[in-house]
Design an enzyme around this catalytic site. Structure first.
Site, PDB file in Angstrom:
ATOM      1  N   LYS A   1      31.637   0.309  13.008  1.00 52.51           N
ATOM      2  CA  LYS A   1      32.889   1.085  12.929  1.00 52.51           C
ATOM      3  C   LYS A   1      32.531   2.476  12.444  1.00 52.51           C
ATOM      4  O   LYS A   1      31.514   2.656  11.768  1.00 52.51           O
ATOM      5  CB  LYS A   1      33.844   0.445  11.926  1.00 52.51           C
ATOM      6  CG  LYS A   1      35.295   0.836  12.118  1.00 52.51           C
ATOM      7  CD  LYS A   1      35.958  -0.064  13.126  1.00 52.51           C
ATOM      8  CE  LYS A   1      37.341   0.390  13.496  1.00 52.51           C
ATOM      9  NZ  LYS A   1      38.017  -0.642  14.309  1.00 52.51           N
TER      10      LYS A   1
ATOM     11  N   ASP B   1      40.357   3.871  17.795  1.00 48.89           N
ATOM     12  CA  ASP B   1      41.088   3.147  16.757  1.00 48.89           C
ATOM     13  C   ASP B   1      42.210   4.112  16.341  1.00 48.89           C
ATOM     14  O   ASP B   1      42.588   4.976  17.150  1.00 48.89           O
ATOM     15  CB  ASP B   1      40.154   2.787  15.581  1.00 48.89           C
ATOM     16  CG  ASP B   1      40.776   1.787  14.600  1.00 48.89           C
ATOM     17  OD1 ASP B   1      40.798   0.591  14.913  1.00 48.89           O
ATOM     18  OD2 ASP B   1      41.284   2.195  13.535  1.00 48.89           O
TER      19      ASP B   1
ATOM     20  N   GLY C   1      54.394   0.071  13.379  1.00 46.12           N
ATOM     21  CA  GLY C   1      53.553   1.059  14.047  1.00 46.12           C
ATOM     22  C   GLY C   1      54.260   1.556  15.297  1.00 46.12           C
ATOM     23  O   GLY C   1      55.293   0.986  15.711  1.00 46.12           O
ATOM     24  N   PHE C   2      53.722   2.616  15.891  1.00 42.71           N
ATOM     25  CA  PHE C   2      54.236   3.025  17.208  1.00 42.71           C
ATOM     26  C   PHE C   2      53.087   3.575  18.042  1.00 42.71           C
ATOM     27  O   PHE C   2      53.277   4.312  18.987  1.00 42.71           O
ATOM     28  CB  PHE C   2      55.378   4.040  17.081  1.00 42.71           C
ATOM     29  CG  PHE C   2      54.981   5.377  16.495  1.00 42.71           C
ATOM     30  CD1 PHE C   2      55.034   5.568  15.125  1.00 42.71           C
ATOM     31  CD2 PHE C   2      54.571   6.426  17.294  1.00 42.71           C
ATOM     32  CE1 PHE C   2      54.666   6.793  14.567  1.00 42.71           C
ATOM     33  CE2 PHE C   2      54.207   7.657  16.757  1.00 42.71           C
ATOM     34  CZ  PHE C   2      54.254   7.838  15.377  1.00 42.71           C
TER      35      PHE C   2
ATOM     36  N   VAL D   1      48.479   0.060  19.867  1.00 46.25           N
ATOM     37  CA  VAL D   1      48.606  -1.402  19.793  1.00 46.25           C
ATOM     38  C   VAL D   1      50.077  -1.822  19.879  1.00 46.25           C
ATOM     39  O   VAL D   1      50.441  -2.742  20.629  1.00 46.25           O
ATOM     40  CB  VAL D   1      47.940  -1.933  18.506  1.00 46.25           C
ATOM     41  CG1 VAL D   1      48.063  -3.441  18.427  1.00 46.25           C
ATOM     42  CG2 VAL D   1      46.464  -1.526  18.460  1.00 46.25           C
ATOM     43  N   ALA D   2      50.934  -1.120  19.126  1.00 44.67           N
ATOM     44  CA  ALA D   2      52.374  -1.436  19.141  1.00 44.67           C
ATOM     45  C   ALA D   2      52.928  -1.266  20.561  1.00 44.67           C
ATOM     46  O   ALA D   2      53.735  -2.083  21.030  1.00 44.67           O
ATOM     47  CB  ALA D   2      53.109  -0.518  18.169  1.00 44.67           C
TER      48      ALA D   2
HETATM   49  P1  NDP Z   1      47.257   4.634  16.761  1.00 41.58           P
HETATM   50  O1  NDP Z   1      46.675   5.848  16.174  1.00 41.58           O
HETATM   51  O2  NDP Z   1      47.576   4.615  18.190  1.00 41.58           O
HETATM   52  O3  NDP Z   1      48.559   4.213  15.937  1.00 41.58           O
HETATM   53  C1  NDP Z   1      48.500   3.867  14.583  1.00 41.58           C
HETATM   54  C2  NDP Z   1      49.877   3.625  14.037  1.00 41.58           C
HETATM   55  O4  NDP Z   1      49.815   3.219  12.675  1.00 41.58           O
HETATM   56  C3  NDP Z   1      50.680   4.861  14.041  1.00 41.58           C
HETATM   57  O5  NDP Z   1      52.019   4.569  14.113  1.00 41.58           O
HETATM   58  C4  NDP Z   1      50.230   5.415  12.678  1.00 41.58           C
HETATM   59  O6  NDP Z   1      50.912   6.461  12.187  1.00 41.58           O
HETATM   60  C5  NDP Z   1      50.366   4.219  11.831  1.00 41.58           C
HETATM   61  N1  NDP Z   1      49.571   4.388  10.602  1.00 41.58           N
HETATM   62  C6  NDP Z   1      48.260   4.637  10.492  1.00 41.58           C
HETATM   63  N2  NDP Z   1      47.866   4.724   9.225  1.00 41.58           N
HETATM   64  C7  NDP Z   1      48.977   4.561   8.496  1.00 41.58           C
HETATM   65  C8  NDP Z   1      49.219   4.550   7.107  1.00 41.58           C
HETATM   66  N3  NDP Z   1      48.230   4.747   6.207  1.00 41.58           N
HETATM   67  N4  NDP Z   1      50.491   4.300   6.699  1.00 41.58           N
HETATM   68  C9  NDP Z   1      51.484   4.073   7.598  1.00 41.58           C
HETATM   69  N5  NDP Z   1      51.295   4.094   8.925  1.00 41.58           N
HETATM   70  C10 NDP Z   1      50.067   4.325   9.366  1.00 41.58           C
HETATM   71  O7  NDP Z   1      46.296   3.437  16.378  1.00 41.58           O
HETATM   72  P2  NDP Z   1      46.176   1.988  17.015  1.00 41.58           P
HETATM   73  O8  NDP Z   1      47.483   1.547  17.557  1.00 41.58           O
HETATM   74  O9  NDP Z   1      44.996   2.026  17.892  1.00 41.58           O
HETATM   75  O10 NDP Z   1      45.793   1.129  15.733  1.00 41.58           O
HETATM   76  C11 NDP Z   1      46.760   0.386  14.984  1.00 41.58           C
HETATM   77  C12 NDP Z   1      46.080  -0.751  14.258  1.00 41.58           C
HETATM   78  O11 NDP Z   1      45.476  -1.627  15.214  1.00 41.58           O
HETATM   79  C13 NDP Z   1      44.948  -0.352  13.311  1.00 41.58           C
HETATM   80  O12 NDP Z   1      44.909  -1.261  12.231  1.00 41.58           O
HETATM   81  C14 NDP Z   1      43.704  -0.535  14.173  1.00 41.58           C
HETATM   82  O13 NDP Z   1      42.550  -0.730  13.378  1.00 41.58           O
HETATM   83  C15 NDP Z   1      44.095  -1.789  14.931  1.00 41.58           C
HETATM   84  N6  NDP Z   1      43.373  -2.064  16.168  1.00 41.58           N
HETATM   85  C16 NDP Z   1      43.276  -1.141  17.172  1.00 41.58           C
HETATM   86  C17 NDP Z   1      42.613  -1.451  18.329  1.00 41.58           C
HETATM   87  C18 NDP Z   1      42.534  -0.504  19.481  1.00 41.58           C
HETATM   88  O14 NDP Z   1      41.906  -0.863  20.475  1.00 41.58           O
HETATM   89  N7  NDP Z   1      43.132   0.666  19.434  1.00 41.58           N
HETATM   90  C19 NDP Z   1      41.953  -2.747  18.515  1.00 41.58           C
HETATM   91  C20 NDP Z   1      42.182  -3.688  17.428  1.00 41.58           C
HETATM   92  C21 NDP Z   1      42.850  -3.316  16.313  1.00 41.58           C
HETATM   93  P3  NDP Z   1      49.994   7.584  11.423  1.00 41.58           P
HETATM   94  O15 NDP Z   1      48.687   7.689  12.147  1.00 41.58           O
HETATM   95  O16 NDP Z   1      50.793   8.753  11.587  1.00 41.58           O
HETATM   96  O17 NDP Z   1      49.852   7.211   9.999  1.00 41.58           O
HETATM   97  O1  2IT Z   2      39.465  -2.753  15.746  1.00 43.29           O
HETATM   98  C1  2IT Z   2      39.067  -2.846  16.923  1.00 43.29           C
HETATM   99  O2  2IT Z   2      38.714  -3.921  17.409  1.00 43.29           O
HETATM  100  C2  2IT Z   2      39.058  -1.629  17.743  1.00 43.29           C
HETATM  101  N1  2IT Z   2      39.474  -0.573  17.275  1.00 43.29           N
HETATM  102  C3  2IT Z   2      38.521  -1.666  19.143  1.00 43.29           C
HETATM  103  C4  2IT Z   2      37.028  -1.538  19.139  1.00 43.29           C
HETATM  104  C5  2IT Z   2      36.367  -1.390  20.478  1.00 43.29           C
HETATM  105  O3  2IT Z   2      35.152  -1.204  20.454  1.00 43.29           O
HETATM  106  O4  2IT Z   2      37.026  -1.463  21.517  1.00 43.29           O
END
Ligand code: NDP
Ligand code: 2IT
Length: 446
Positions: A126, A166, A237-238, A241-242
């Site tokens: 990571k 991420d 979240g938005f 992933v959401a």
């Molecule tokens: P995005 O940047 O697309 O969205 C992240 C969301 O979480 C936003 O709404 C963001 O708002 C909010 N957020 C982040 N940090 C905080 C905080 N400290 N307090 C409140 N809200 C917060 O990220 P992803 O959708 O990619 O990631 C969301 C989650 O899913 C994370 O935990 C990530 O590790 C996990 N994940 C992602 C994967 C991927 O492929 N993208 C795979 C597996 C897991 P803001 O940034 O403004 O705070």
């Molecule tokens: O937390 C996770 O699994 C990710 N952010 C995706 C990692 C990846 O290599 O696709």
């Protein structure tokens, strides 16, 4: 808890002082492994756990960049190469002001088990930076990404370490990072995943984490003869992933009624579907980081500074960030009749929160199992890159679906074998651990 595990946890805390998120992730895994370590003294004598909690390598570097006004900024960049026993390091990059060594070590540690669960040959890593994308222009983000890659490129490679997105890192950032990697190395390889479709990306990768979490939740619901059809779902979240989760839930006849951001949450009683789901992408691209934009556009209530977990729902998908759902939130969900909590984010539920779900005997899946669809599809992107042959959407989606179903099966199987039937936390940790531990045993003292 045995003295051995207690001591291990104490050692990790002493050696990694102040890294609270890393402590939390390690503690959760070690508690699950108690029985495995009793049954397999060979892991103990080979000091497999002691090795697994120590990253193979940590790279930390300066990232200097210039904003649009000509002012200089210095951020900190990281890459944690945690474990390469079963494949090249693989895991996302996070750009968020809250990023610290502790957060990236917890994420890299979780990634090792998650990647093992996918059944694809990927080790765990990571990385990221404390860079804040909020309010930055495209050019500022590009200059930052170029500077970040100018150091990172020497540590990664298609068979060495393959980063992806991420929080704060999506298609735009991967593009800028890839462009700079190519300039520096002259190579066009699958060194990053989440690439654009025209230049080596995979169909379904953007949707994969959310879709995968919903496929996993579908399997969980099936164990109680239930489905998403007609269910009310709270999502937090938005981001990426959401968005994927909302898309798939609405396709399956479920109704997503909340989204959240750092500013609060919105409650849309009519359900988030169609153009409302498309609007999530606009909100994310605006770099404003406010979910209130949704409330303003669709005239639904917005709750400033509040979390969504008090809204009555059948299913909950936390998809924002770590520790966003605590003991009180968990009690609230259970009280309101929630039967299934499936994590899209990494470690969104605190340890006391998880305890509430277990005591209430509701279905609960930890992110390292339920959100593995993202990295699994990254693995499929790597396969397509190696073959130099893109697969159609249906093929990728079917493989993703199969992988999630298999992970679900593996969790239940290991939970049962190790005397905690239905406990997805133990099942995921044990199944993920065994494959990596055995590979480490095979490879000698490394
Ligand atoms: P995005 O940047 O697309 O969205 C992240 C969301 O979480 C936003 O709404 C963001 O708002 C909010 N957020 C982040 N940090 C905080 C905080 N400290 N307090 C409140 N809200 C917060 O990220 P992803 O959708 O990619 O990631 C969301 C989650 O899913 C994370 O935990 C990530 O590790 C996990 N994940 C992602 C994967 C991927 O492929 N993208 C795979 C597996 C897991 P803001 O940034 O403004 O705070
Ligand atoms: O937390 C996770 O699994 C990710 N952010 C995706 C990692 C990846 O290599 O696709």
């Amino acid at each position: 808890m045995s003295e051995y595990v207690k001591n291990l946890i104490a050692q990790v805390k002493a050696k990694n002082a102040g890294e609270v998120e890393f402590h939390q992730a390690v503690e959760e895994v070690l508690e699950s492994l108690e029985l495995v370590l009793q049954k397999h003294p060979e892991y103990r004598s080979a000091k497999i756990i002691e090795r697994m909690v120590e990253p193979e390598r940590v790279v930390m570097f300066r990232v200097p960049w210039m904003d649009d006004r000509g002012e200089f900024h210095i951020n900190r960049g990281f890459r944690i190469q945690m474990n390469s026993a079963i494949g090249p390091y693989k895991g996302g990059l996070r750009f968020h002001p809250s990023v610290t060594l502790s957060i990236l070590k917890f994420l890299a540690f979780e990634q090792v088990f998650k990647n093992s669960l996918t059944s694809l040959p990927m080790g765990g890593g990571k990385g990221g930076s404390d860079f804040d994308p909020k309010g930055k222009s495209d050019l500022e983000v590009m200059r930052f990404c170029q500077s970040f890659m100018t150091e990172l490129y020497r540590h990664i490679g298609a068979d060495i370490d393959v980063p992806a997105g991420d929080i704060g890192v999506g298609g735009r950032e991967i593009g800028f990072l890839y462009g700079q990697f190519k300039r520096l190395t002259k190579e066009f390889t699958g060194v990053l995943t989440g690439k654009g479709l025209n230049w080596g990306g995979s169909l379904i990768r953007p949707e994969a984490t959310g879709f995968g979490a919903v496929y996993f939740a579908q399997e969980m619901l099936k164990t109680r003869n239930q489905s998403f059809d007609g269910k009310t779902v709270v999502v937090s979240g938005f981001g990426n992933v959401a968005w994927g989760a909302a898309l798939k839930i609405s396709e399956l006849g479920g109704k997503v009624v909340t989204l959240s951001g750092p500013d609060g949450f919105i409650h849309d009683k009519d359900g988030i579907k169609g153009e409302k789901i498309d609007f999530m992408l606009e909100m994310r691209a605006s770099a404003r980081d406010e979910v209130k934009l949704y409330a303003d556009k669709f005239k639904v209530p917005f709750y400033l500074g509040k979390r969504a977990w008090g809204v009555k729902a059948d299913v909950a998908l936390p998809c924002a960030t770590q520790n966003e759902l605590d003991e009180n939130d968990a009690k609230e969900l259970v009280k309101n009749g929630c039967i299934c909590v499936c994590e899209g984010a990494n470690m969104p539920t605190t340890i006391p929160g998880v305890k509430v779900f277990h005591e209430a005997k509701i279905l609960y899946a930890p992110g390292k199992a339920s959100n593995a669809g993202g990295v699994a599809t990254s693995g499929l992107e790597m396969s397509q890159n190696s073959m130099r042959l893109p697969w159609p959407k249906e093929e990728v989606d079917n493989r993703l679906h199969q992988i999630m179903t298999k992970i679900h099966e593996a969790c239940l199987d290991k939970a049962e074998k190790y005397c905690t039937p239905g406990n997805y936390v133990n099942g995921a940790n044990i199944a993920g651990f065994l494959k990596v531990a055995d590979a480490m045993m095979d490879q000698g003292l490394v």
